[in-house]
Enzyme design. Structure first.
Site, PDB file in Angstrom:
ATOM      1  N   ARG A   1       5.220  -7.204  10.947  1.00  0.00           N
ATOM      2  CA  ARG A   1       6.387  -6.335  10.710  1.00  0.00           C
ATOM      3  C   ARG A   1       7.589  -7.149  10.253  1.00  0.00           C
ATOM      4  O   ARG A   1       8.580  -6.613   9.775  1.00  0.00           O
ATOM      5  CB  ARG A   1       6.793  -5.572  11.988  1.00  0.00           C
ATOM      6  CG  ARG A   1       5.799  -4.593  12.590  1.00  0.00           C
ATOM      7  CD  ARG A   1       5.245  -3.637  11.591  1.00  0.00           C
ATOM      8  NE  ARG A   1       3.992  -4.142  11.028  1.00  0.00           N
ATOM      9  CZ  ARG A   1       3.478  -3.711   9.879  1.00  0.00           C
ATOM     10  NH1 ARG A   1       4.083  -2.815   9.165  1.00  0.00           N
ATOM     11  NH2 ARG A   1       2.342  -4.217   9.434  1.00  0.00           N
TER      12      ARG A   1
ATOM     13  N   GLN B   1      -5.535  -3.356  10.809  1.00  0.00           N
ATOM     14  CA  GLN B   1      -4.456  -2.668  11.516  1.00  0.00           C
ATOM     15  C   GLN B   1      -4.935  -1.407  12.207  1.00  0.00           C
ATOM     16  O   GLN B   1      -4.137  -0.540  12.549  1.00  0.00           O
ATOM     17  CB  GLN B   1      -3.324  -2.330  10.546  1.00  0.00           C
ATOM     18  CG  GLN B   1      -2.617  -3.568  10.030  1.00  0.00           C
ATOM     19  CD  GLN B   1      -1.452  -3.196   9.133  1.00  0.00           C
ATOM     20  OE1 GLN B   1      -0.439  -2.675   9.582  1.00  0.00           O
ATOM     21  NE2 GLN B   1      -1.599  -3.455   7.849  1.00  0.00           N
TER      22      GLN B   1
ATOM     23  N   LYS C   1       0.833  -1.211   0.000  1.00  0.00           N
ATOM     24  CA  LYS C   1       0.000   0.000   0.000  1.00  0.00           C
ATOM     25  C   LYS C   1       0.862   1.252   0.000  1.00  0.00           C
ATOM     26  O   LYS C   1       0.637   2.167  -0.775  1.00  0.00           O
ATOM     27  CB  LYS C   1      -0.922   0.025   1.238  1.00  0.00           C
ATOM     28  CG  LYS C   1      -1.941  -1.091   1.261  1.00  0.00           C
ATOM     29  CD  LYS C   1      -2.858  -0.982   2.463  1.00  0.00           C
ATOM     30  CE  LYS C   1      -2.138  -1.128   3.800  1.00  0.00           C
ATOM     31  NZ  LYS C   1      -1.475  -2.428   3.985  1.00  0.00           N
ATOM     32  N   THR C   2       1.855   1.253   0.874  1.00  0.00           N
ATOM     33  CA  THR C   2       2.720   2.428   0.933  1.00  0.00           C
ATOM     34  C   THR C   2       3.532   2.538  -0.358  1.00  0.00           C
ATOM     35  O   THR C   2       3.735   3.625  -0.879  1.00  0.00           O
ATOM     36  CB  THR C   2       3.629   2.344   2.171  1.00  0.00           C
ATOM     37  OG1 THR C   2       2.794   2.210   3.321  1.00  0.00           O
ATOM     38  CG2 THR C   2       4.462   3.605   2.330  1.00  0.00           C
TER      39      THR C   2
ATOM     40  N   ASP D   1      -1.912   7.766   3.827  1.00  0.00           N
ATOM     41  CA  ASP D   1      -1.461   6.435   4.273  1.00  0.00           C
ATOM     42  C   ASP D   1      -2.120   6.110   5.623  1.00  0.00           C
ATOM     43  O   ASP D   1      -2.537   7.020   6.343  1.00  0.00           O
ATOM     44  CB  ASP D   1       0.071   6.428   4.424  1.00  0.00           C
ATOM     45  CG  ASP D   1       0.649   5.009   4.336  1.00  0.00           C
ATOM     46  OD1 ASP D   1      -0.137   4.048   4.217  1.00  0.00           O
ATOM     47  OD2 ASP D   1       1.890   4.872   4.390  1.00  0.00           O
ATOM     48  N   GLU D   2      -2.189   4.834   5.964  1.00  0.00           N
ATOM     49  CA  GLU D   2      -2.755   4.393   7.253  1.00  0.00           C
ATOM     50  C   GLU D   2      -4.120   5.045   7.501  1.00  0.00           C
ATOM     51  O   GLU D   2      -4.417   5.535   8.593  1.00  0.00           O
ATOM     52  CB  GLU D   2      -1.801   4.735   8.411  1.00  0.00           C
ATOM     53  CG  GLU D   2      -0.379   4.226   8.245  1.00  0.00           C
ATOM     54  CD  GLU D   2      -0.231   2.741   8.523  1.00  0.00           C
ATOM     55  OE1 GLU D   2      -1.239   2.078   8.841  1.00  0.00           O
ATOM     56  OE2 GLU D   2       0.904   2.241   8.388  1.00  0.00           O
TER      57      GLU D   2
HETATM   58  P1  ATP Z   1       1.646  -2.068   5.952  1.00  0.00           P
HETATM   59  O1  ATP Z   1       0.209  -2.500   5.958  1.00  0.00           O
HETATM   60  O2  ATP Z   1       2.428  -2.815   6.960  1.00  0.00           O
HETATM   61  O3  ATP Z   1       1.788  -0.585   6.011  1.00  0.00           O
HETATM   62  P2  ATP Z   1       2.041  -1.918   3.132  1.00  0.00           P
HETATM   63  O4  ATP Z   1       0.827  -2.512   2.500  1.00  0.00           O
HETATM   64  O5  ATP Z   1       2.127  -0.458   3.169  1.00  0.00           O
HETATM   65  O6  ATP Z   1       2.238  -2.565   4.551  1.00  0.00           O
HETATM   66  P3  ATP Z   1       4.622  -1.775   1.870  1.00  0.00           P
HETATM   67  O7  ATP Z   1       5.388  -1.318   3.034  1.00  0.00           O
HETATM   68  O8  ATP Z   1       4.305  -0.800   0.809  1.00  0.00           O
HETATM   69  O9  ATP Z   1       3.287  -2.515   2.362  1.00  0.00           O
HETATM   70  O10 ATP Z   1       5.326  -3.005   1.180  1.00  0.00           O
HETATM   71  C1  ATP Z   1       5.818  -4.112   1.926  1.00  0.00           C
HETATM   72  C2  ATP Z   1       7.124  -4.608   1.336  1.00  0.00           C
HETATM   73  O11 ATP Z   1       6.888  -5.235   0.096  1.00  0.00           O
HETATM   74  C3  ATP Z   1       8.091  -3.469   1.049  1.00  0.00           C
HETATM   75  O12 ATP Z   1       9.380  -3.912   1.333  1.00  0.00           O
HETATM   76  C4  ATP Z   1       7.906  -3.229  -0.410  1.00  0.00           C
HETATM   77  O13 ATP Z   1       9.044  -2.642  -0.990  1.00  0.00           O
HETATM   78  C5  ATP Z   1       7.645  -4.620  -0.943  1.00  0.00           C
HETATM   79  N1  ATP Z   1       6.814  -4.651  -2.168  1.00  0.00           N
HETATM   80  C6  ATP Z   1       5.630  -4.060  -2.354  1.00  0.00           C
HETATM   81  N2  ATP Z   1       5.152  -4.310  -3.578  1.00  0.00           N
HETATM   82  C7  ATP Z   1       6.063  -5.093  -4.199  1.00  0.00           C
HETATM   83  C8  ATP Z   1       6.153  -5.706  -5.518  1.00  0.00           C
HETATM   84  N3  ATP Z   1       5.208  -5.562  -6.418  1.00  0.00           N
HETATM   85  N4  ATP Z   1       7.239  -6.453  -5.767  1.00  0.00           N
HETATM   86  C9  ATP Z   1       8.215  -6.621  -4.843  1.00  0.00           C
HETATM   87  N5  ATP Z   1       8.197  -6.077  -3.618  1.00  0.00           N
HETATM   88  C10 ATP Z   1       7.130  -5.325  -3.288  1.00  0.00           C
HETATM   89 MG    MG Z   2       2.295   0.912   4.765  1.00  0.00          MG
END
Ligand code: ATP
Ligand code: MG
Length: 735
Positions: free
Chosen positions: A606, A258, A40-41, A227-228
């Site tokens: 995490r 979350q 997402k981030t 975000d969040e």
């Molecule tokens: P959270 O809910 O914990 O905030 P999130 O959904 O924001 O998580 P991110 O932090 O954006 O998730 O991504 C998690 C990890 O996966 C990061 O290290 C990111 O770089 C990696 N990632 C995300 N998308 C891809 C992709 N398409 N291919 C490879 N790695 C990815």
């Molecule tokens: Mg995130």
């Protein structure tokens, strides 16, 4: 030879199809609702870069809201690395930071000037008291803290004093809260000040009532990124909605599983409201988790599946090395062993070349960091506490230690000065000046100067009486030290000086945590034979403070860990009463239990590769051992994804109330010992390192030495430079 041309936007190639759709759907409202680690981030930052690369927006035309300053920094870096240049002039930050920046530009519209001050809780309290006094409120009957939380709730809900609907009224002080709120706001304006809650409140009010200002922001902010999103509170939501009404290009990403700030009024309701307020919103779901190995993910998913109030979603691991090691669940004898286990494994990882900044210890409550901090210091492993201070640097700990220093060393003027009017005893500047004058004139330390001062009429009767009371207390505590021991006296000092009351009467969100820290401090003192030995230890810990750059292990609460990721995560203290927190359960019942479970889910997710959860079977409460029951969450983890270590066989469900909110420090003298029922723990494990006479050892402060005597866990050591000392074995390493 020409290199093949780089693809036009190769950052897009690093996304999966759904993520890419979310990034490329640039116009109109968009909601990304997806589990932890699904990117997402990454979608938000890539979208930001994409907006700039495609010329849709200039950097300052994008408003991006993050949850913490750390997240804002990371986002800035991530955007910079995609664009391959640093970007300046961004509207990127937390809700509060952005609101403050906007408010400075329009302060006059709410009667302030752009240089307004932001009050801290202390000033806020003082001001509320004045307002209440002026209104003739009986402060004994109606403590200002109560009013403070009523007002905070209104502010969080975007309600100015004139707009409080019947359903939101309060019966505080016989229905006078609204009037007091209005008076307080008026006072703030005369002082050209606002409190934290005012930042989003004022700016939302300005946008709501000043169409021309709103229109200007509509022109500026073509795109909004959040975000969040699951943790936005109502006033923040209202602010966003107003700003987004212009271009309607708002993209929010979040995960209902979350949501961990419901106590601050963050509501799942905001997620549902999004579709209503932004008709035609595109909803994107992401199901590939890129962060964690399959066992980590499955353990987290199995746990969160126990919650009933969920929107529900699937998650699968997208990592190539998805197999991975199972989640470890380690049972330990006591909290010392737990700290040793965590320290030992970090040490091992360091030897294996693991980057320390990829390791984190995530705790439920701030006080828990103490044991791990001390262990890391002993092992000489650099660490950093995120989202707060290191244990011994926390305000309440410094205050308490100042009391102990002033007792143990009557000439310690710095300590005496710190405590002489903490808590407030009505010693004003004049009294303090008189004290210093006396000390200079007579050339004696402050404490002795104070003794003389109260014999004179140099200060007014009230402060004189207060000072006398403090000095009498100190004499009494000093006398009791020999007889009662330093831990009992320490508890007495904190209670009788009014210090703990100060925090008990404080209704700020942090107050309960501060009281927990004080209890933890007393617990730490039981490790030492005398007050002097303890203070010496503190000096060592403080001295160890390194401000060096470089990789450090991260220590933080689960709340502060949201959005972050680490290769190796430790989740200690999974015990009933501690996690789930008894305080939350007492306050919010079943709903809180679900929130605690979401916190556990945040914690496990995490981790990228290694996740170690632990619990201790015994915790020391004021020198006595009390059984702790393993957290119910441990039983909820799917057995197929975990690997158990240690000797706990069966966990009966007996709620522990040892850590409950109201327990006064003095009750720690008579701990309630919880009957643990029929559960077995292996005998106290043998110490990993048995020291025997003749062993060469290293101590952080005293350096190298040789053991000359062993008495259980106490060692007598002849240090090469520091002479002979008695120290606890846990503070030395074999050399
Ligand atoms: P959270 O809910 O914990 O905030 P999130 O959904 O924001 O998580 P991110 O932090 O954006 O998730 O991504 C998690 C990890 O996966 C990061 O290290 C990111 O770089 C990696 N990632 C995300 N998308 C891809 C992709 N398409 N291919 C490879 N790695 C990815
Ligand atoms: Mg995130």
């Amino acid at each position: 030879m020409n290199a093949p041309p780089a693809p036009p936007h190769d950052y897009l190639a690093r996304l999966n199809a759904e993520q890419r759709a979310a990034v490329e759907t640039l116009d109109g409202p968009l909601l990304v609702l997806a589990g932890a680690g699904t990117g997402k981030t990454r979608v938000l930052t890539t979208r930001f870069a994409h907006l700039l690369m495609t010329g849709r927006a200039q950097p300052h035309q994008v408003l991006s809201v993050t949850f913490t300053n750390k997240a804002a920094r990371e986002m800035r870096e991530r955007v910079g690395s995609i664009l391959q240049r640093p970007v300046e002039g961004l509207w990127l930050g937390t809700f509060h930071a952005l609101a403050a920046r906007m408010l400075r530009r329009h302060a006059e519209l709410v009667g302030l000037t752009s240089s307004f001050t932001i009050l801290d809780t202390d000033d806020q309290q003082r001001l509320l008291k004045q307002v209440m006094d002026a209104e003739g409120i009986d402060l004994k009957r109606w403590p200002p803290n109560g009013l403070m939380s009523v007002i905070q709730r209104w502010k969080d809900r975007g309600l100015t004093p004139d707009r409080i609907p019947v359903a939101e009224t309060s019966d505080y002080a016989n229905n006078r809260a609204e009037k007091l709120y209005a008076a307080y706001q008026a006072r703030l304006v005369t002082l050209n000040a606002c409190d934290f809650g005012d930042l989003p409140l004022h700016i939302t009010e300005i946008l709501r009532t000043q169409p021309d200002v709103l229109e200007r922001y509509h022109r500026t902010f073509r795109y909004i990124l959040v975000d969040e999103y699951q943790d936005t509170i109502l006033v923040q939501y209202l602010w966003l909605r107003l700003l987004a009404q212009g271009h309607k290009n708002i993209c929010c990403v979040g995960d209902d599983d979350q949501s961990i700030y419901s106590w601050r009024g963050a509501e799942i309701e905001n997620i549902l409201r999004f579709e209503r307020d932004f008709p035609g919103a595109v909803i994107v779901r992401l199901e590939q988790n890129y962060r964690s190995t399959q066992p980590i993910l499955s353990a987290a998913s199995g746990l969160i599946a126990r919650n009933e109030g969920r929107l529900g979603k699937t998650l699968r691991s997208g990592r190539k090395d998805a197999s991975g090691e199972r989640v470890r669940v380690v049972s330990l004898w006591d909290s010392d062993e737990e700290a040793r286990m965590v320290g030992g494994r970090i040490e091992e990882a360091r030897r294996d070349g693991q980057n320390l900044s990829e390791i984190a210890i995530l705790v439920r409550a701030g006080f828990q960091t103490r044991a791990f901090e001390e262990r890391l210091i002993t092992l000489n492993i650099p660490y950093r506490v995120y989202g707060g201070a290191k244990f011994y640097e926390r305000q309440e700990i410094r205050d308490a230690i100042a009391y102990f220093r002033a007792l143990s060393q009557p000439a310690d003027d710095l300590a005496f000065e710190r405590i002489v009017n903490t808590p407030k005893r009505g010693l004003g500047d004049t009294a303090i000046a008189a004290l210093h004058r006396m000390s200079r004139d007579e050339q004696v330390p402050l404490r002795f100067a104070a003794e003389r001062l109260i014999q004179t009429d140099a200060i007014r009767p009230r402060p004189r009486a207060a000072l006398r009371e403090l000095l009498e207390g100190m004499t009494r505590w000093n006398a009791a030290l020999e007889k009662e021991g330093h831990v009992v006296v320490a508890a007495q000092v904190l209670e009788e000086s009014g210090y703990t009351d100060m925090w008990k009467n404080d209704r700020s969100i942090e107050a309960a945590g501060r009281l927990d820290n004080l209890k933890e401090l007393l617990r730490a003192m039981t490790d030492f034979a005398t007050l002097g030995a303890f203070l010496e230890h503190i000096a060592l810990v403080m001295e160890n403070d390194d401000n060096s750059e470089g990789a450090k292990v991260g220590l933080m609460t689960l709340h502060a860990a949201k959005g972050l990721e680490f290769d190796m995560v430790f989740l200690p203290g999974w015990e009933e009463g501690l996690f789930p927190s008894q305080r939350s359960l007492d306050e919010g019942g079943a709903k809180s239990l679900e929130e605690e479970r979401r916190l556990a889910y945040v914690g496990i997710t995490r981790a990228r590769k290694y996740c170690t959860i632990s619990h201790a079977a015994n915790r020391r409460i004021y020198g006595n051992w009390v059984n702790s029951i393993p957290s119910r969450f441990l039983e909820e983890l799917p057995e197929s994804e975990i690997m158990r270590e240690g000797g706990i066989k069966q966990a009966p469900r007996i709620p522990s109330s040892v850590f409950s909110a109201g327990a006064p420090l003095s009750s720690m003298r008579r701990p309630r010992v919880i009957e643990a029922g029929a559960w077995e723990v292996d005998q106290r494990p043998e110490r990993e390192k048995a020291f025997s006479v003749g062993t060469r050892v290293f101590h952080q402060k005293f350096g190298y030495g040789r053991v000359t005597g062993v008495d259980d866990d106490k060692l007598e050591i002849e240090f090469e430079r520091a002479g002979t000392k008695r120290v606890l074995d846990r503070f030395v390493e074999p050399a």
